[in-house]
Design a protein around this motif. Sequence first.
Motif, PDB file in Angstrom:
ATOM      1  N   LEU A 128       0.832  -1.206   0.000  1.00 58.85           N
ATOM      2  CA  LEU A 128       0.000   0.000   0.000  1.00 58.85           C
ATOM      3  C   LEU A 128       0.870   1.261   0.000  1.00 58.85           C
ATOM      4  CD1 LEU A 128      -2.896  -0.908   2.474  1.00 58.85           C
ATOM      5  CD2 LEU A 128      -3.116  -0.349   0.041  1.00 58.85           C
ATOM      6  N   ASP A 129       1.913   1.259   0.807  1.00 60.34           N
ATOM      7  CA  ASP A 129       2.820   2.409   0.855  1.00 60.34           C
ATOM      8  C   ASP A 129       3.502   2.621  -0.500  1.00 60.34           C
ATOM      9  OD1 ASP A 129       2.192   2.868   3.496  1.00 60.34           O
ATOM     10  OD2 ASP A 129       3.945   1.804   4.287  1.00 60.34           O
ATOM     11  N   ALA A 130       3.935   1.523  -1.112  1.00 63.45           N
ATOM     12  CA  ALA A 130       4.606   1.616  -2.404  1.00 63.45           C
ATOM     13  C   ALA A 130       3.652   2.094  -3.489  1.00 63.45           C
ATOM     14  CB  ALA A 130       5.211   0.262  -2.780  1.00 63.45           C
ATOM     15  N   LEU A 131       2.397   1.661  -3.416  1.00 66.94           N
ATOM     16  CA  LEU A 131       1.393   2.123  -4.381  1.00 66.94           C
ATOM     17  C   LEU A 131       1.187   3.632  -4.266  1.00 66.94           C
ATOM     18  CD1 LEU A 131      -1.209  -0.764  -4.033  1.00 66.94           C
ATOM     19  CD2 LEU A 131      -0.110  -0.092  -6.183  1.00 66.94           C
ATOM     20  N   LYS A 132       1.120   4.119  -3.037  1.00 64.02           N
ATOM     21  CA  LYS A 132       0.960   5.557  -2.832  1.00 64.02           C
ATOM     22  C   LYS A 132       2.155   6.319  -3.390  1.00 64.02           C
ATOM     23  CE  LYS A 132      -1.705   4.848   1.435  1.00 64.02           C
ATOM     24  NZ  LYS A 132      -1.658   4.949   2.912  1.00 64.02           N
ATOM     25  N   GLN A 133       3.354   5.777  -3.194  1.00 63.87           N
ATOM     26  CA  GLN A 133       4.557   6.439  -3.700  1.00 63.87           C
ATOM     27  C   GLN A 133       4.560   6.461  -5.224  1.00 63.87           C
ATOM     28  OE1 GLN A 133       8.024   4.605  -1.924  1.00 63.87           O
ATOM     29  NE2 GLN A 133       7.149   4.724   0.131  1.00 63.87           N
ATOM     30  N   ALA A 134       4.140   5.340  -5.842  1.00 66.28           N
ATOM     31  CA  ALA A 134       4.081   5.287  -7.307  1.00 66.28           C
ATOM     32  C   ALA A 134       3.044   6.259  -7.838  1.00 66.28           C
ATOM     33  CB  ALA A 134       3.762   3.862  -7.766  1.00 66.28           C
ATOM     34  N   PHE A 135       1.912   6.353  -7.144  1.00 69.75           N
ATOM     35  CA  PHE A 135       0.872   7.286  -7.559  1.00 69.75           C
ATOM     36  C   PHE A 135       1.385   8.729  -7.441  1.00 69.75           C
ATOM     37  CE2 PHE A 135      -2.788  10.028  -6.620  1.00 69.75           C
ATOM     38  CZ  PHE A 135      -3.588   9.763  -7.723  1.00 69.75           C
ATOM     39  N   ASP A 136       2.069   9.039  -6.339  1.00 70.02           N
ATOM     40  CA  ASP A 136       2.630  10.382  -6.155  1.00 70.02           C
ATOM     41  C   ASP A 136       3.663  10.694  -7.236  1.00 70.02           C
ATOM     42  OD1 ASP A 136       1.038  10.769  -3.949  1.00 70.02           O
ATOM     43  OD2 ASP A 136       2.613  10.288  -2.484  1.00 70.02           O
ATOM     44  N   ARG A 137       4.435   9.681  -7.609  1.00 67.58           N
ATOM     45  CA  ARG A 137       5.434   9.876  -8.677  1.00 67.58           C
ATOM     46  C   ARG A 137       4.734  10.196  -9.996  1.00 67.58           C
ATOM     47  NH1 ARG A 137       9.606   5.199 -10.882  1.00 67.58           N
ATOM     48  NH2 ARG A 137      10.490   6.420 -12.613  1.00 67.58           N
ATOM     49  N   CYS A 138       3.624   9.513 -10.261  1.00 75.65           N
ATOM     50  CA  CYS A 138       2.831   9.823 -11.460  1.00 75.65           C
ATOM     51  C   CYS A 138       2.381  11.280 -11.434  1.00 75.65           C
ATOM     52  CB  CYS A 138       1.617   8.904 -11.556  1.00 75.65           C
ATOM     53  SG  CYS A 138       1.953   7.218 -12.102  1.00 75.65           S
ATOM     54  N   GLN A 139       1.910  11.719 -10.277  1.00 72.68           N
ATOM     55  CA  GLN A 139       1.422  13.091 -10.140  1.00 72.68           C
ATOM     56  C   GLN A 139       2.533  14.107 -10.388  1.00 72.68           C
ATOM     57  OE1 GLN A 139      -1.761  12.593 -10.442  1.00 72.68           O
ATOM     58  NE2 GLN A 139      -2.492  13.702  -8.652  1.00 72.68           N
ATOM     59  N   ARG A 140       3.713  13.820  -9.834  1.00 71.06           N
ATOM     60  CA  ARG A 140       4.846  14.736 -10.035  1.00 71.06           C
ATOM     61  C   ARG A 140       5.246  14.775 -11.505  1.00 71.06           C
ATOM     62  NH1 ARG A 140       6.666  12.168  -5.359  1.00 71.06           N
ATOM     63  NH2 ARG A 140       8.124  10.905  -6.578  1.00 71.06           N
ATOM     64  N   ALA A 141       5.224  13.616 -12.137  1.00 76.94           N
ATOM     65  CA  ALA A 141       5.605  13.556 -13.553  1.00 76.94           C
ATOM     66  C   ALA A 141       4.637  14.362 -14.406  1.00 76.94           C
ATOM     67  CB  ALA A 141       5.649  12.101 -14.015  1.00 76.94           C
ATOM     68  N   ILE A 142       3.346  14.296 -14.060  1.00 74.71           N
ATOM     69  CA  ILE A 142       2.342  15.072 -14.795  1.00 74.71           C
ATOM     70  C   ILE A 142       2.594  16.560 -14.604  1.00 74.71           C
ATOM     71  CG2 ILE A 142      -0.111  15.633 -14.923  1.00 74.71           C
ATOM     72  CD1 ILE A 142      -0.667  12.718 -14.053  1.00 74.71           C
ATOM     73  N   GLU A 203      -6.569   6.672  -8.603  1.00 72.49           N
ATOM     74  CA  GLU A 203      -6.911   7.199  -7.285  1.00 72.49           C
ATOM     75  C   GLU A 203      -8.052   6.397  -6.669  1.00 72.49           C
ATOM     76  OE1 GLU A 203      -7.326  11.619  -5.264  1.00 72.49           O
ATOM     77  OE2 GLU A 203      -7.976  11.335  -7.346  1.00 72.49           O
ATOM     78  N   ASN A 204      -9.006   6.009  -7.505  1.00 75.22           N
ATOM     79  CA  ASN A 204     -10.115   5.184  -7.038  1.00 75.22           C
ATOM     80  C   ASN A 204      -9.618   3.815  -6.578  1.00 75.22           C
ATOM     81  OD1 ASN A 204     -12.981   4.548  -6.693  1.00 75.22           O
ATOM     82  ND2 ASN A 204     -12.710   3.187  -8.451  1.00 75.22           N
ATOM     83  N   LEU A 205      -8.690   3.225  -7.331  1.00 75.08           N
ATOM     84  CA  LEU A 205      -8.133   1.924  -6.945  1.00 75.08           C
ATOM     85  C   LEU A 205      -7.418   2.023  -5.601  1.00 75.08           C
ATOM     86  CD1 LEU A 205      -6.633   0.648 -10.344  1.00 75.08           C
ATOM     87  CD2 LEU A 205      -8.761  -0.069  -9.251  1.00 75.08           C
ATOM     88  N   LEU A 206      -6.664   3.095  -5.412  1.00 75.38           N
ATOM     89  CA  LEU A 206      -5.965   3.290  -4.135  1.00 75.38           C
ATOM     90  C   LEU A 206      -6.950   3.407  -2.980  1.00 75.38           C
ATOM     91  CD1 LEU A 206      -2.938   5.745  -4.518  1.00 75.38           C
ATOM     92  CD2 LEU A 206      -2.951   3.431  -3.581  1.00 75.38           C
ATOM     93  N   ARG A 207      -8.003   4.163  -3.196  1.00 74.45           N
ATOM     94  CA  ARG A 207      -9.001   4.365  -2.146  1.00 74.45           C
ATOM     95  C   ARG A 207      -9.661   3.037  -1.760  1.00 74.45           C
ATOM     96  NH1 ARG A 207     -10.973   8.535  -4.206  1.00 74.45           N
ATOM     97  NH2 ARG A 207     -12.559   7.540  -5.509  1.00 74.45           N
ATOM     98  N   ILE A 208      -9.981   2.221  -2.745  1.00 74.60           N
ATOM     99  CA  ILE A 208     -10.597   0.917  -2.469  1.00 74.60           C
ATOM    100  C   ILE A 208      -9.596   0.002  -1.764  1.00 74.60           C
ATOM    101  CG2 ILE A 208     -11.634  -1.140  -3.497  1.00 74.60           C
ATOM    102  CD1 ILE A 208     -12.605   0.655  -5.798  1.00 74.60           C
ATOM    103  N   ALA A 209      -8.334   0.036  -2.210  1.00 76.53           N
ATOM    104  CA  ALA A 209      -7.303  -0.795  -1.579  1.00 76.53           C
ATOM    105  C   ALA A 209      -7.148  -0.446  -0.112  1.00 76.53           C
ATOM    106  CB  ALA A 209      -5.983  -0.628  -2.317  1.00 76.53           C
ATOM    107  N   GLU A 210      -7.182   0.835   0.196  1.00 78.18           N
ATOM    108  CA  GLU A 210      -7.046   1.268   1.590  1.00 78.18           C
ATOM    109  C   GLU A 210      -8.235   0.825   2.430  1.00 78.18           C
ATOM    110  OE1 GLU A 210      -4.414   5.332   1.485  1.00 78.18           O
ATOM    111  OE2 GLU A 210      -6.447   5.462   0.690  1.00 78.18           O
TER     112      GLU A 210
END
Length: 253
Positions: A128-142, A203-210
Amino acid sequence: MSVQEPGAENIRVPQLNRRSDEPFGVTIAEALAQRLQSMITQLEPGFEPGRRLDVEAIAGQFGVSATPVKQALKSLEAKSLVEIKPRRGHFVTLLSGDDVREIMNARGALEQAAIRACASRGLPEAILDALKQAFDRCQRAISNQDYEDYRRADLQFHRLWMVAGGNRRLVELYDILMAQAQIVYVYAPHSPEDIKASTVEHENLLRIAESGDLSRLEEAIGQHWNKSADRALGRYQAYLRKGEDVQVADGGS
């Protein structure tokens, strides 16, 4: 070209003009396969989809005999990155629209299988922590308009679902599909509209995973991949219609 003793192609050697990210202890054929796969997925000149591959030229380029080159290409055929046509030669695979949809649907099915494997124990906190980090990296890249880094972070985000499942063989299958998918992403990169849609879905997938609702997560992953397949197929078909830069050499289609 270097001279080798008979059978030397199967000797494990420490290097073949080894890059820093290549492991020691691989055969010449394995090292070649790794290098050629990178050249194909990065669409280096002479390795575009549909291109005929000259075994002797590749052997000369790397200073080896033709035997390990043929072995390497045979292993890439097993990954659907190369086609071997009797009496015609070796060709970089040219994906069809059906291929693209199959690749995307297969990736989704494997991710769903990985989530089902987590049903009895839940998603590991580290995942879960790694998923959040990957998602944040996507956001920074955008934000930085770094779409190459976005692509890498997106692949990382999805591969983490597979790692969560804990099945090494499924991860290996997934990596083969990821290599094929890279060709699609390089030729038909994510559009800003597609990135926006994927971000909402991620973001929806992360929310459901949490929330811990893995049954719902499995369903949401399937829905995400159905939409993702439609988007990728649309981009790829548009690219093929343009016919830009796709040079099918020596009747390789």
